[in-house]
Design a protein around this motif. Sequence first.
Motif: not given
Length: 343
Positions: A227-250
């Motif tokens: 339902d939601r997706t979190a993106v990690m980079y080097l130990g930190r969160l880069a982005e988190i939001g509704e999956t459709t939003t993160v995938y279609d408009a990162p």
Amino acid sequence: MPPSSGELVLDARDLHKTYRTGRAGGHRARVSAVDGVSLRLRAGESLGIVGESGCGKSTLARMLVGLERPDSGRIEVAGVDVTRARGRERRRMHQRVQMVFQDPYTSLDPRMNVLDLVSEPLMVHRRVTGGAARRDRVAELLSLVNLAPELMHRYPHQFSGGQRQRIGIARALALDPEVLVCDEPVSALDMSVQAQVVNLLRDLQRRMGIALVFIAHDLSVVRHVSDRTAVMYLGRLAEIGETTTVYDAPAHPYTQALLSASPVVDRTRRRLTDRIRLAGDPPSPTAPPAGCRFHTRCRLARERCAREQPVLRTIDTGPDGAADQVVACHFAEESRAAPAEAA
């Protein structure tokens, strides 16, 4: 009694975890595997976590289920701080968060049959007494994951990889958890059975109201499950939001690069950008860059990025009606408005 739909069941706040490695330059190096990560999960919700190998996903998963203690920060399960709990209280709370491991070939003891494997949590936590009750509960759990109860006297080597992972899922469900943390649960399986296991997890989540944390490299699988997706980079969160939003408009440049590298099987679905090739090599986790950890590879990087660490903030998604995005980028609005062209 299971939590009501939408009720907060897991609240991780500002988690940090650092490991010491071998000596580097005469000193023991330190790796900050997880650096200030916060996550919230509600009953019946699924949260996908993606990122490159070594970004801290598995360390985060192990902290959420109590296999690792955070150096700082707190984890609340159903409102109780399990990082401070001890003894019986800690064990009781961790029954509510269970894990499905990555490799079904190594996570099951080859000397134990399925009856013993699946019922072990029940015996440890004294959920059942007597052989008949144990067999009945194991039969129920095997049926739940679409395995014949008659197989409970067999050993792991007598099953395929997909069947072994189903056994692992049955074991994780034995204590009726409220949260299931799945750490790369299909990466060790053949492509032909990955979809079966993913669909099983999704079906179990809907039927039982379990909250799901799903960690994977395969972005298409995460999109299907979460339902939601979190993106990690080097130990930190880069982005988190509704999956459709993160995938279609990162909105984060790293998220854009990660998604651009993922194959698009459905050619009717629009890809937001062509392939983005990042400059340079990934930084060493023992010596991450100051400021934004992604700035050494980022197309939008400016002087501010090298000296100031961006904080997670909610950005204005504009008039298109997309759900809010939480992004750790100084120039997220600019990035989201004009994704990179192909390199």
